[in-house]
Write a protein that holds these residues in place. Structure first.
Motif, PDB file in Angstrom:
ATOM      1  N   MET A 119     -59.276 -32.172 -97.647  1.00 42.45           N
ATOM      2  CA  MET A 119     -58.680 -30.875 -97.918  1.00 42.45           C
ATOM      3  C   MET A 119     -58.273 -30.693 -99.378  1.00 42.45           C
ATOM      4  O   MET A 119     -57.751 -29.663 -99.754  1.00 42.45           O
ATOM      5  CB  MET A 119     -57.448 -30.664 -97.015  1.00 42.45           C
ATOM      6  CG  MET A 119     -57.794 -30.691 -95.528  1.00 42.45           C
ATOM      7  SD  MET A 119     -59.125 -29.570 -95.068  1.00 42.45           S
ATOM      8  CE  MET A 119     -58.276 -28.027 -95.137  1.00 42.45           C
ATOM      9  N   LYS A 120     -58.504 -31.699-100.229  1.00 37.09           N
ATOM     10  CA  LYS A 120     -58.080 -31.552-101.611  1.00 37.09           C
ATOM     11  C   LYS A 120     -58.931 -30.504-102.326  1.00 37.09           C
ATOM     12  O   LYS A 120     -60.107 -30.344-102.042  1.00 37.09           O
ATOM     13  CB  LYS A 120     -58.089 -32.884-102.346  1.00 37.09           C
ATOM     14  CG  LYS A 120     -59.456 -33.505-102.531  1.00 37.09           C
ATOM     15  CD  LYS A 120     -59.320 -34.852-103.210  1.00 37.09           C
ATOM     16  CE  LYS A 120     -60.651 -35.566-103.253  1.00 37.09           C
ATOM     17  NZ  LYS A 120     -60.556 -36.861-103.857  1.00 37.09           N
ATOM     18  N   GLY A 121     -58.338 -29.792-103.247  1.00 41.12           N
ATOM     19  CA  GLY A 121     -59.026 -28.698-103.930  1.00 41.12           C
ATOM     20  C   GLY A 121     -59.968 -29.163-105.016  1.00 41.12           C
ATOM     21  O   GLY A 121     -59.937 -30.298-105.460  1.00 41.12           O
ATOM     22  N   GLY A 122     -60.824 -28.237-105.438  1.00 42.11           N
ATOM     23  CA  GLY A 122     -61.713 -28.496-106.559  1.00 42.11           C
ATOM     24  C   GLY A 122     -62.996 -29.229-106.229  1.00 42.11           C
ATOM     25  O   GLY A 122     -63.830 -29.439-107.088  1.00 42.11           O
ATOM     26  N   LYS A 123     -63.156 -29.620-105.009  1.00 41.05           N
ATOM     27  CA  LYS A 123     -64.354 -30.360-104.626  1.00 41.05           C
ATOM     28  C   LYS A 123     -65.173 -29.542-103.644  1.00 41.05           C
ATOM     29  O   LYS A 123     -64.655 -28.710-102.907  1.00 41.05           O
ATOM     30  CB  LYS A 123     -63.984 -31.685-103.948  1.00 41.05           C
ATOM     31  CG  LYS A 123     -63.244 -32.653-104.824  1.00 41.05           C
ATOM     32  CD  LYS A 123     -64.182 -33.338-105.764  1.00 41.05           C
ATOM     33  CE  LYS A 123     -63.443 -34.397-106.562  1.00 41.05           C
ATOM     34  NZ  LYS A 123     -64.297 -35.105-107.473  1.00 41.05           N
ATOM     35  N   ASN A 124     -66.453 -29.794-103.642  1.00 39.02           N
ATOM     36  CA  ASN A 124     -67.349 -29.239-102.639  1.00 39.02           C
ATOM     37  C   ASN A 124     -67.530 -30.314-101.576  1.00 39.02           C
ATOM     38  O   ASN A 124     -68.139 -31.347-101.830  1.00 39.02           O
ATOM     39  CB  ASN A 124     -68.690 -28.869-103.270  1.00 39.02           C
ATOM     40  CG  ASN A 124     -68.560 -27.687-104.195  1.00 39.02           C
ATOM     41  OD1 ASN A 124     -68.132 -26.624-103.776  1.00 39.02           O
ATOM     42  ND2 ASN A 124     -68.899 -27.870-105.456  1.00 39.02           N
ATOM     43  N   ILE A 125     -66.977 -30.074-100.406  1.00 36.54           N
ATOM     44  CA  ILE A 125     -66.969 -31.072 -99.342  1.00 36.54           C
ATOM     45  C   ILE A 125     -68.051 -30.750 -98.309  1.00 36.54           C
ATOM     46  O   ILE A 125     -68.103 -29.647 -97.781  1.00 36.54           O
ATOM     47  CB  ILE A 125     -65.600 -31.110 -98.625  1.00 36.54           C
ATOM     48  CG1 ILE A 125     -64.461 -31.332 -99.619  1.00 36.54           C
ATOM     49  CG2 ILE A 125     -65.597 -32.147 -97.518  1.00 36.54           C
ATOM     50  CD1 ILE A 125     -64.413 -32.710-100.226  1.00 36.54           C
ATOM     51  N   ILE A 126     -68.890 -31.725 -98.039  1.00 34.18           N
ATOM     52  CA  ILE A 126     -69.911 -31.600 -97.009  1.00 34.18           C
ATOM     53  C   ILE A 126     -69.481 -32.484 -95.841  1.00 34.18           C
ATOM     54  O   ILE A 126     -69.249 -33.681 -96.013  1.00 34.18           O
ATOM     55  CB  ILE A 126     -71.295 -32.035 -97.523  1.00 34.18           C
ATOM     56  CG1 ILE A 126     -71.733 -31.155 -98.693  1.00 34.18           C
ATOM     57  CG2 ILE A 126     -72.320 -32.003 -96.391  1.00 34.18           C
ATOM     58  CD1 ILE A 126     -73.030 -31.597 -99.340  1.00 34.18           C
ATOM     59  N   LYS A 127     -69.358 -31.882 -94.659  1.00 36.13           N
ATOM     60  CA  LYS A 127     -68.959 -32.641 -93.476  1.00 36.13           C
ATOM     61  C   LYS A 127     -70.201 -33.164 -92.776  1.00 36.13           C
ATOM     62  O   LYS A 127     -71.105 -32.397 -92.450  1.00 36.13           O
ATOM     63  CB  LYS A 127     -68.143 -31.761 -92.526  1.00 36.13           C
ATOM     64  CG  LYS A 127     -67.541 -32.541 -91.387  1.00 36.13           C
ATOM     65  CD  LYS A 127     -66.545 -31.704 -90.623  1.00 36.13           C
ATOM     66  CE  LYS A 127     -65.851 -32.556 -89.576  1.00 36.13           C
ATOM     67  NZ  LYS A 127     -64.816 -31.809 -88.863  1.00 36.13           N
ATOM     68  N   LEU A 128     -70.227 -34.468 -92.540  1.00 32.43           N
ATOM     69  CA  LEU A 128     -71.361 -35.113 -91.885  1.00 32.43           C
ATOM     70  C   LEU A 128     -70.912 -35.673 -90.547  1.00 32.43           C
ATOM     71  O   LEU A 128     -69.869 -36.312 -90.440  1.00 32.43           O
ATOM     72  CB  LEU A 128     -71.903 -36.237 -92.766  1.00 32.43           C
ATOM     73  CG  LEU A 128     -72.402 -35.812 -94.145  1.00 32.43           C
ATOM     74  CD1 LEU A 128     -72.772 -37.027 -94.970  1.00 32.43           C
ATOM     75  CD2 LEU A 128     -73.582 -34.865 -94.017  1.00 32.43           C
ATOM     76  N   ARG A 129     -71.722 -35.417 -89.525  1.00 34.26           N
ATOM     77  CA  ARG A 129     -71.416 -35.833 -88.149  1.00 34.26           C
ATOM     78  C   ARG A 129     -72.605 -36.597 -87.561  1.00 34.26           C
ATOM     79  O   ARG A 129     -73.713 -36.502 -88.078  1.00 34.26           O
ATOM     80  CB  ARG A 129     -71.173 -34.599 -87.284  1.00 34.26           C
ATOM     81  CG  ARG A 129     -70.033 -33.737 -87.714  1.00 34.26           C
ATOM     82  CD  ARG A 129     -69.958 -32.503 -86.796  1.00 34.26           C
ATOM     83  NE  ARG A 129     -68.849 -31.661 -87.103  1.00 34.26           N
ATOM     84  CZ  ARG A 129     -68.892 -30.625 -87.942  1.00 34.26           C
ATOM     85  NH1 ARG A 129     -70.004 -30.322 -88.568  1.00 34.26           N
ATOM     86  NH2 ARG A 129     -67.816 -29.899 -88.160  1.00 34.26           N
ATOM     87  N   PRO A 130     -72.374 -37.262 -86.432  1.00 37.13           N
ATOM     88  CA  PRO A 130     -73.503 -37.883 -85.723  1.00 37.13           C
ATOM     89  C   PRO A 130     -74.529 -36.820 -85.323  1.00 37.13           C
ATOM     90  O   PRO A 130     -74.161 -35.686 -85.002  1.00 37.13           O
ATOM     91  CB  PRO A 130     -72.851 -38.505 -84.489  1.00 37.13           C
ATOM     92  CG  PRO A 130     -71.422 -38.715 -84.871  1.00 37.13           C
ATOM     93  CD  PRO A 130     -71.090 -37.571 -85.785  1.00 37.13           C
ATOM     94  N   GLN A 131     -75.791 -37.180 -85.363  1.00 35.95           N
ATOM     95  CA  GLN A 131     -76.888 -36.247 -85.081  1.00 35.95           C
ATOM     96  C   GLN A 131     -77.612 -36.608 -83.788  1.00 35.95           C
ATOM     97  O   GLN A 131     -78.062 -37.745 -83.617  1.00 35.95           O
ATOM     98  CB  GLN A 131     -77.900 -36.261 -86.229  1.00 35.95           C
ATOM     99  CG  GLN A 131     -77.335 -35.853 -87.568  1.00 35.95           C
ATOM    100  CD  GLN A 131     -76.882 -34.412 -87.569  1.00 35.95           C
ATOM    101  OE1 GLN A 131     -77.549 -33.536 -87.028  1.00 35.95           O
ATOM    102  NE2 GLN A 131     -75.731 -34.162 -88.170  1.00 35.95           N
ATOM    103  N   TYR A 132     -77.755 -35.625 -82.919  1.00 33.38           N
ATOM    104  CA  TYR A 132     -78.509 -35.796 -81.670  1.00 33.38           C
ATOM    105  C   TYR A 132     -79.933 -36.276 -81.950  1.00 33.38           C
ATOM    106  O   TYR A 132     -80.473 -37.129 -81.249  1.00 33.38           O
ATOM    107  CB  TYR A 132     -78.518 -34.474 -80.906  1.00 33.38           C
ATOM    108  CG  TYR A 132     -79.554 -34.388 -79.804  1.00 33.38           C
ATOM    109  CD1 TYR A 132     -79.342 -35.035 -78.589  1.00 33.38           C
ATOM    110  CD2 TYR A 132     -80.734 -33.676 -79.978  1.00 33.38           C
ATOM    111  CE1 TYR A 132     -80.281 -34.971 -77.571  1.00 33.38           C
ATOM    112  CE2 TYR A 132     -81.675 -33.603 -78.965  1.00 33.38           C
ATOM    113  CZ  TYR A 132     -81.449 -34.258 -77.776  1.00 33.38           C
ATOM    114  OH  TYR A 132     -82.378 -34.192 -76.783  1.00 33.38           O
ATOM    115  N   SER A 133     -80.529 -35.739 -83.000  1.00 36.33           N
ATOM    116  CA  SER A 133     -81.924 -36.057 -83.323  1.00 36.33           C
ATOM    117  C   SER A 133     -82.105 -37.497 -83.794  1.00 36.33           C
ATOM    118  O   SER A 133     -83.211 -38.025 -83.765  1.00 36.33           O
ATOM    119  CB  SER A 133     -82.432 -35.119 -84.416  1.00 36.33           C
ATOM    120  OG  SER A 133     -81.726 -35.358 -85.627  1.00 36.33           O
ATOM    121  N   GLY A 134     -81.011 -38.103 -84.268  1.00 31.10           N
ATOM    122  CA  GLY A 134     -81.113 -39.452 -84.835  1.00 31.10           C
ATOM    123  C   GLY A 134     -81.594 -39.450 -86.266  1.00 31.10           C
ATOM    124  O   GLY A 134     -81.811 -40.504 -86.854  1.00 31.10           O
TER     125      GLY A 134
END
Length: 91
Positions: free
Chosen positions: A53-68
């Motif tokens: 949540m810190k400011g000034g950064k572009n945060i990309i959220k990565l999660r587990p993928q069904y496709s693998g």
């Protein structure tokens, strides 16, 4: 590596969210840890955010993928296209 330079240029960081995923291959539920995701996506450790949540950064959220499929370049290009508009490589 061009991708790493791109990530640093846009000041990207990654929020890695562990979780359960049902495997496309065997239909079973598997827990994918933060450490597993970092390895699967091959993320430079210094680009993993402990404070998403810190400011000034572009945060990309990565999660587990069904496709693998864990393709960091695709995730980065999709985010940049969404955030800044189309780039030459995804027009």
């Amino acid at each position: 590596m061009a991708l790493e330079r791109l990530m640093r240029f846009y000041d990207l960081e990654f929020c890695v969210a562990p979780g359960w995923v049902v495997s496309k291959n065997d239909g079973q539920r598997h827990w994918v840890s933060q450490r597993d995701l970092i390895q699967l996506y091959d993320i430079p450790r210094d680009l993993v955010s402990d404070q998403p949540m810190k400011g000034g950064k572009n945060i990309i959220k990565l999660r587990p993928q069904y496709s693998g499929e864990y393709d960091l370049q695709s995730e980065v290009m999709e985010y940049l296209s969404y955030r800044f508009g189309p780039t030459k490589s995804n027009r």
